[in-house]
Design a protein around this motif. Structure first.
Motif, mmCIF file in Angstrom:
data_model
loop_
_atom_site.group_PDB
_atom_site.id
_atom_site.type_symbol
_atom_site.label_atom_id
_atom_site.label_comp_id
_atom_site.label_asym_id
_atom_site.label_seq_id
_atom_site.Cartn_x
_atom_site.Cartn_y
_atom_site.Cartn_z
ATOM 1 N N TYR A 247 18.969 11.728 53.536
ATOM 2 C CA TYR A 247 18.705 11.099 52.439
ATOM 3 C C TYR A 247 17.147 11.060 51.977
ATOM 4 C CZ TYR A 247 19.401 7.654 55.831
ATOM 5 O OH TYR A 247 19.497 6.499 57.017
ATOM 6 N N MET A 248 16.526 11.731 50.852
ATOM 7 C CA MET A 248 15.168 11.694 50.657
ATOM 8 C C MET A 248 14.643 10.477 49.810
ATOM 9 S SD MET A 248 13.304 15.071 49.209
ATOM 10 C CE MET A 248 13.871 16.177 50.261
ATOM 11 N N ILE A 249 14.977 9.324 50.444
ATOM 12 C CA ILE A 249 14.761 8.038 49.762
ATOM 13 C C ILE A 249 13.383 7.724 49.549
ATOM 14 C CG2 ILE A 249 16.727 7.020 50.362
ATOM 15 C CD1 ILE A 249 15.323 5.785 52.693
ATOM 16 N N LYS B 68 36.587 3.253 39.834
ATOM 17 C CA LYS B 68 36.609 2.690 41.194
ATOM 18 C C LYS B 68 35.981 4.110 42.028
ATOM 19 C CE LYS B 68 39.905 -0.913 40.932
ATOM 20 N NZ LYS B 68 40.996 -1.553 41.540
ATOM 21 N N GLU B 69 36.499 5.290 41.621
ATOM 22 C CA GLU B 69 36.346 6.408 42.498
ATOM 23 C C GLU B 69 34.820 6.758 41.975
ATOM 24 O OE1 GLU B 69 37.508 8.445 44.895
ATOM 25 O OE2 GLU B 69 38.767 6.648 45.307
ATOM 26 N N SER B 70 34.419 6.480 40.590
ATOM 27 C CA SER B 70 33.052 7.002 40.235
ATOM 28 C C SER B 70 32.031 6.156 40.977
ATOM 29 C CB SER B 70 33.249 6.568 38.663
ATOM 30 O OG SER B 70 33.938 7.529 38.243
ATOM 31 N N ILE B 71 32.258 5.183 41.255
ATOM 32 C CA ILE B 71 31.232 3.924 42.067
ATOM 33 C C ILE B 71 30.877 4.696 43.173
ATOM 34 C CG2 ILE B 71 30.942 2.046 43.197
ATOM 35 C CD1 ILE B 71 32.380 0.766 40.555
ATOM 36 N N LEU B 72 31.778 5.101 43.997
ATOM 37 C CA LEU B 72 31.832 5.887 45.268
ATOM 38 C C LEU B 72 31.102 7.158 45.063
ATOM 39 C CD1 LEU B 72 35.118 5.145 47.100
ATOM 40 C CD2 LEU B 72 33.088 3.678 47.196
ATOM 41 N N ALA B 73 31.456 7.941 43.915
ATOM 42 C CA ALA B 73 30.877 9.367 44.020
ATOM 43 C C ALA B 73 29.397 9.169 43.514
ATOM 44 C CB ALA B 73 31.898 10.024 42.790
ATOM 45 N N ALA B 74 29.078 8.125 42.737
ATOM 46 C CA ALA B 74 27.627 8.257 42.278
ATOM 47 C C ALA B 74 26.979 7.629 43.420
ATOM 48 C CB ALA B 74 27.824 7.064 41.094
ATOM 49 N N THR B 75 27.271 6.888 44.245
ATOM 50 C CA THR B 75 26.327 6.455 45.200
ATOM 51 C C THR B 75 26.300 7.392 45.914
ATOM 52 O OG1 THR B 75 27.546 4.189 45.089
ATOM 53 C CG2 THR B 75 26.161 4.675 47.048
ATOM 54 N N ARG B 76 27.258 8.270 46.528
ATOM 55 C CA ARG B 76 27.282 9.527 47.413
ATOM 56 C C ARG B 76 25.949 10.491 46.873
ATOM 57 N NH1 ARG B 76 32.226 12.778 46.178
ATOM 58 N NH2 ARG B 76 30.692 13.417 44.454
ATOM 59 N N ASP B 77 26.239 10.751 45.521
ATOM 60 C CA ASP B 77 25.568 11.752 45.043
ATOM 61 C C ASP B 77 23.937 11.276 44.973
ATOM 62 O OD1 ASP B 77 27.564 13.297 44.961
ATOM 63 O OD2 ASP B 77 27.903 13.086 42.672
ATOM 64 N N ALA B 78 23.714 9.926 44.733
ATOM 65 C CA ALA B 78 22.181 9.518 44.581
ATOM 66 C C ALA B 78 21.564 9.470 45.663
ATOM 67 C CB ALA B 78 22.278 8.318 43.816
ATOM 68 N N LEU B 79 22.293 9.375 47.085
ATOM 69 C CA LEU B 79 21.741 9.283 48.262
ATOM 70 C C LEU B 79 21.882 10.720 49.037
ATOM 71 C CD1 LEU B 79 23.168 6.041 49.735
ATOM 72 C CD2 LEU B 79 20.547 6.611 49.286
ATOM 73 N N CYS C 270 12.724 11.341 39.037
ATOM 74 C CA CYS C 270 11.518 11.502 38.562
ATOM 75 C C CYS C 270 10.869 10.347 37.609
ATOM 76 C CB CYS C 270 11.516 12.697 37.738
ATOM 77 S SG CYS C 270 10.017 13.398 36.949
ATOM 78 N N GLY C 271 11.703 9.927 36.758
ATOM 79 C CA GLY C 271 11.350 8.794 35.897
ATOM 80 C C GLY C 271 11.058 7.439 36.758
ATOM 81 N N ARG C 272 11.808 7.075 37.615
ATOM 82 C CA ARG C 272 11.469 6.089 38.575
ATOM 83 C C ARG C 272 10.216 6.340 39.500
ATOM 84 N NH1 ARG C 272 17.486 4.619 41.004
ATOM 85 N NH2 ARG C 272 18.434 3.625 39.073
ATOM 86 N N ILE D 248 9.456 1.444 40.927
ATOM 87 C CA ILE D 248 11.025 1.414 41.074
ATOM 88 C C ILE D 248 11.476 2.475 42.135
ATOM 89 C CG2 ILE D 248 13.064 1.772 40.004
ATOM 90 C CD1 ILE D 248 11.794 1.222 37.296
ATOM 91 N N GLY D 249 12.187 2.135 43.131
ATOM 92 C CA GLY D 249 12.548 2.997 44.128
ATOM 93 C C GLY D 249 13.977 3.724 43.686
ATOM 94 N N TRP D 250 14.204 4.840 44.450
ATOM 95 C CA TRP D 250 15.346 5.780 44.260
ATOM 96 C C TRP D 250 16.173 5.924 45.371
ATOM 97 C CZ3 TRP D 250 10.484 7.427 44.100
ATOM 98 C CH2 TRP D 250 9.974 8.124 45.049
#
Length: 536
Positions: A233-235, A366-377, A507-509, A515-517
């Motif tokens: 994860y490129m945090i 409910k699945e979208s919450i898991l997938a969005a978090t997975r993809d962002a990290l 990029c925006g953050r 603001i972190g990402w």
């Protein structure tokens, strides 16, 4: 011949292998056609007065050292709750900077894989049975696994520590340990039959994060030739002396921690019992990160990769379909219903709400919450890494681990975080007790054999190849990736739109500087900043 070796010879047992390396002689054990050496110290013990100092090299020891048992794990928080990753208690110590070697008995100029364990930079050890290097070493490579300092003992920054430093910096001690281990490998691995210039660093989760830190650190360049990054994860990263991306300066954070611990200076912190210090710091919320210090880590990882300053080496990278199923603490709380989900996303993501909701729809929130978090990290990081290395003209290979088996899927843990590891290492029978049991079937064995082949051949040749499985194409302009379901299958265009969305958010953050990402995804996201030139 010693009495011990005479007794072994009379008993018909193979003598224990002895290696005479630059650091000294050591005696290991044999496992089939392998020579195995465990618990080898690669640096001086960082205890008490040496706590929070860069690792110091060891002088050559005298005589023959036994290297037949794993060293203790580095001090880490005592786990209060059982998780899928929980195993039996491990011995821990500040004297923990050791490594282990699995080498083919006939190794000559063999490529080397250095494994960096995961655990959020807080927990874990090279002694975990899942990381046993035997199956990979049987494929003609040398496997090295390492310990490094964890938690507050490995990643604390503090003005008092910076004042002690010749470079006037602090923090990143765990990363310096990893660099010291790689230096040890460069200087000593030839004695085991390894090729010092052909080292692949590999890790999962925090080990994958560490691999990115090493790619971004000039101090590590030249110590490795290839990288495997699993679920990295490129945090956004803290800065040593100024607040950035919603985080305080790391020195100020360390000073505040000392105050909370009633330790007014470094001497008082060094006087604390290491386990009490570690447990208390963890309860107070200390979270270890690599810090931008201008020396070991000169800049944010995303900046280093955007500017082409990272190590220009081939990479193999990927993530798991169900990363967050076992890490639900990373996901925001579930809202009351789909309407609440959609309205929050529209408020937080503004012009990006439509593409966000196409990828992560309200109908399956409910699945979208898991997938969005997975993809962002994890998803965005994996694709960003292979894109950046491919842009440098280096071979880059992407994967998605999407494999399930009955016990895993019945526990609602399909392809959870780290679940690829027993397949890569061939250690399905050695997972922790809480892990969903992997069945011993021809299909599971075939998948494990294929993944071990791909990983070992990448270490050998820079190209993942399996004897009885599909060819794995490089990412390149076709955006190819390997899908690990029931069997490996080459596909194209992983999760279309995922990378572009998360790149635009990052990029925006980043442009705001405030603001972190990392953990602020989806329902937990701050409002998107206005459009910024250059963010597409």
């Amino acid at each position: 011949m010693t009495a011990f070796l005479i007794a072994m010879a009379l008993a018909g047992a193979a003598p224990m292998p002895v290696v005479n390396a630059p650091v000294g002689k050591m005696r290991g054990t044999t496992e089939g056609e392998l020579r195995v050496f465990k618990g080898i110290p690669y640096a001086a013990p960082p205890v008490r007065d040496l706590r929070w100092r860069p690792p110091a090299p060891l002088p050559r020891w005298k005589g023959e050292r036994a290297a037949t048992a794993f060293g203790p794990a580095c001090v880490q928080p005592q786990a209060p709750n059982a998780t899928v990753y929980s195993g039996p208690p491990m011995p821990v110590s500040e004297d923990c900077l050791t490594l282990n070697v699995w080498a083919p008995a006939n190794a000559r100029h063999a490529p080397v894989m250095v494994w960096i364990h995961g655990g959020a930079l807080r927990t874990g050890s090279s002694r975990e049975p899942t990381y046993d290097g035997r199956k990979l070493a049987e494929r003609g490579i040398i496997v090295v696994s390492i310990n490094y300092r964890l938690g507050v003992l490995g990643w604390l920054a503090h003005p008092g520590l910076s004042a002690e430093s010749a470079r006037h910096v602090s923090g990143n001690y765990g990363l310096l340990d990893q660099i010291a281990a790689l230096t040890w490998v460069r200087e000593n691995i030839a004695a085991f039959g390894g090729l010092p210039r052909d080292v692949t660093i590999a890790g999962e989760s925090a080990g994958g994060l560490s691999a990115l830190y090493l790619m971004a650190s000039p101090a590590a360049h030249g110590l490795f030739a290839k990288v495997i990054a699993e679920s990295s994860y490129m945090i956004s990263m803290p800065d040593l002396r100024k607040p950035v991306f919603g985080m305080p300066s790391w020195e100020a954070g360390g000073q505040a921690l000392g105050t909370a611990l009633q330790a007014p200076d470094i001497a008082a912190l060094r006087a604390m019992d290491p386990q009490l210090l570690t447990d208390t710091a963890s309860k107070l919320g200390f979270a270890p990160f690599g810090v931008v210090d201008g020396a070991v880590l000169p800049q944010q990882m995303v900046d280093a990769f955007d500017q082409g300053k990272q190590a220009a080496v081939p990479v193999l990278a990927g993530f798991n379909q169900g990363e967050i199923r076992s890490l639900r603490m990373l996901a925001p709380p579930t809202p009351a219903d789909a309407a609440a989900y959609e309205s929050t996303i529209r408020a937080r993501y503004a012009d990006l709400a439509d593409p966000f909701l196409r990828l992560y729809p309200a109908a399956t929130y409910k699945e979208s919450i898991l997938a969005a978090t997975r993809d962002a990290l994890y998803g965005w990081t994996a694709e960003r890494l292979v894109r950046k290395q491919a842009a440098l003209g280096k071979p880059a290979y992407l994967y998605l681990f999407d494999h399930g088996y009955p016990a895993m899927d019945q526990a609602a843990l399909h392809a959870f975080h780290a679940s690829e590891l027993p397949f890569v290492f061939g250690t399905s029978a050695s997972t922790p007790p809480q892990w969903p049991k992997i069945p011993d079937t021809p299909g599971e064995r075939a998948l494990s054999d294929a993944m071990a082949d791909y990983w070992a051949s990448f270490v050998r040749d820079g190209k993942p190849v399996a004897r009885h499985a599909a060819p794995w194409p490089a990412y390149t302009t076709t955006r190819a990736y390997m899908h690990f379901g029931a069997t490996p299958e080459a596909r194209r265009d992983l999760l279309p739109g995922m990378f572009a969305l998360n790149e635009r958010v990052m990029c925006g953050r980043r442009a705001t500087g405030t603001i972190g990402w990392n953990w602020n995804v989806g329902l937990a996201a701050p409002p998107m900043p206005p459009d910024v030139a250059g963010c597409e």
